[in-house]
Design an enzyme around this catalytic site. Sequence first.
Site, short mmCIF file in Angstrom:
data_model
loop_
_atom_site.label_atom_id
_atom_site.label_comp_id
_atom_site.label_asym_id
_atom_site.label_seq_id
_atom_site.Cartn_x
_atom_site.Cartn_y
_atom_site.Cartn_z
N ASP A 1 -1.71 1.82 -0.25
CA ASP A 1 -2.93 1.04 -0.50
C ASP A 1 -4.18 1.78 -0.03
OD1 ASP A 1 -1.87 0.74 2.12
OD2 ASP A 1 -3.18 -0.98 2.47
N GLU A 2 -5.29 1.43 -0.67
CA GLU A 2 -6.65 1.77 -0.20
C GLU A 2 -6.85 3.24 0.14
OE1 GLU A 2 -8.17 -2.31 1.79
OE2 GLU A 2 -6.79 -1.16 3.00
C1 NGO Z 1 -5.62 -5.32 2.88
C2 NGO Z 1 -5.47 -3.95 3.49
C3 NGO Z 1 -5.06 -4.04 4.96
C4 NGO Z 1 -5.88 -5.05 5.71
C5 NGO Z 1 -5.75 -6.41 5.01
C6 NGO Z 1 -6.57 -7.47 5.72
C7 NGO Z 1 -3.74 -4.36 2.11
C8 NGO Z 1 -2.51 -4.19 1.34
N1 NGO Z 1 -4.43 -3.38 2.67
O1 NGO Z 1 -4.29 -5.56 2.38
O2 NGO Z 1 -5.18 -2.76 5.55
O3 NGO Z 1 -5.40 -5.17 7.02
O4 NGO Z 1 -6.14 -6.33 3.67
O5 NGO Z 1 -6.49 -8.71 5.11
#
Ligand code: NGO
Length: 530
Positions: free
Chosen positions: A343-344
């Site tokens: 993710d991200e």
């Molecule tokens: C997102 C992020 C996380 C955060 C979270 C907080 C995902 C999959 N990546 O979810 O790093 O902690 O939100 O709600």
Amino acid sequence: MKSSRVGGLGLLVALAASSCARPAPIARPAPPPLDAMHRVIPIPVSVVASTGNSFVVGPATAIVVTPDEAEAIEIGRFLSDLIGTAAGPETPQVVGGEGTIPEGSIHLTLDAAAATGDEGYELEIAPNGVVIAAEQPAGLFYGVQTLRQLLPPFVEYDAVRLDAARSVGVPAVTIVDGPRFAWRGSMLDVARHFHSVDDVKRYLDLMALYKMNRLHLHLADDQGWRLEIASWPNLTTHGGSTEVGGGPGGYYTRADYADIVEYARRRFITIVPEIDMPGHTNAALASYAELNCDGVAPPLYTGTNVGFSTLCVDKDVTYRFIDDVVRELATLTPGDYIHIGGDEVERLSEAEYAAFIERAQAIVLRHGKQVIGWDEIAHAQLAPGTVVQHWRPRESPVPAIAQGAKIIASSADRTYLDMKYTPQTPLGLSWAGFIDVRTAYAWDPATLYDGIDDSSILGVEAPIWSETIAHLSDIERMAFPRLPAIAEIAWSPEDRRSYDDFSRRLGAQAPRWSALGVNYYRAPEILWER
Ligand code: NGO
């Protein structure tokens, strides 16, 4: 008479008093009495109440387990522990046996002929005995959880157990039950704040009450690496030494982790480990300079930003590192899946990202496990069997499904237990909105997006991210009462579910949670039973 006085001068006095004093709290109507059946969450597939008397459970009630087989006996012990007298956990007796079953006993039977599938069960309660029949041990365990919810909440107190003066009745009923989805999960982020083995065990106990069967542990992120990896020891000695806010962090040794896995197994819960990559990796990058493209280790990070870190996708050492971590993790993982995050990632091009995910996926497959990743991984070519955990509310899971992947439904605006209930909730985040009980419950994974149906959904999972969640009491506060909502969505057929009915059954959980010492949020819209 009292009523006429209140209607006359008394009323005036009351009005005058109320205009200068604080308003009296509005009296809430007492919750309507619930029959015992109306306490069960998740709601079973089929419930047929009998008109006959109830079955009476007491210290002399025997628990008979057939066949006399270790896993089934263990389930018998779980029940005996729950209803045992303070005198000793072995009463009521658990008897493994064949032949005739004595009148008045609770009979747990593993029976292929029950045709209940992998996790289903039948529970028959009659005045002269109780039978829980299941094809597989998991079904037997879930049948016991249903019987448990039919027993009065006081059985949950450690110090109060049945004795001669305190036997209890459970209603005569026939229940046939089994889950809608195979994956009924929750996730704990033990990276942003570390949570101890005992805290994880406590959470497993609470999940088991609601027939949940997967606990996903988010074991590594920018702020901490939480699992000992023998071949890369700095990950924990350095990378595990802090957490959000600068606290001391912590990590699980291999023995701790094995202990969690075994504790979960005894509750029919599979631990799903996640090592998030290539982003969310500052703790690893800080622990080993060679994992960074410039060869310089960054400092440890204790803030809450996301997206800034990435493994160096061009270096061979990165893939040796992943190979070592996955090899060690696979030996600690009896389940089929290893979660690789994904993710991200903001520091890589789409092509670099996709190539990385494909290499990481190949490593996991080589070690005999299947891959799960957050929904971004659908940008890569997914191998057959790879599972996509859908979390971004504005992204459809259809591209992943089009690649043949199954979906775990974790849309952040419904399932993220770290979202605040209301703007007043002190803990938690709100980037995906506020999630009150109705929002957590009144949706269905098969209709949340166009173009999906049950056949592409593996199940549902509720994550608790821990940027703001430092203690077990915080976890409980955010999970209860929303975790049971997610559990019911994952277990019960859609046509058995309605919010109004659920909210009544939810209100009836309060005495049990009090007995268990759960720090739940008394959502004002629910009529909590005393
Ligand atoms: C997102 C992020 C996380 C955060 C979270 C907080 C995902 C999959 N990546 O979810 O790093 O902690 O939100 O709600």
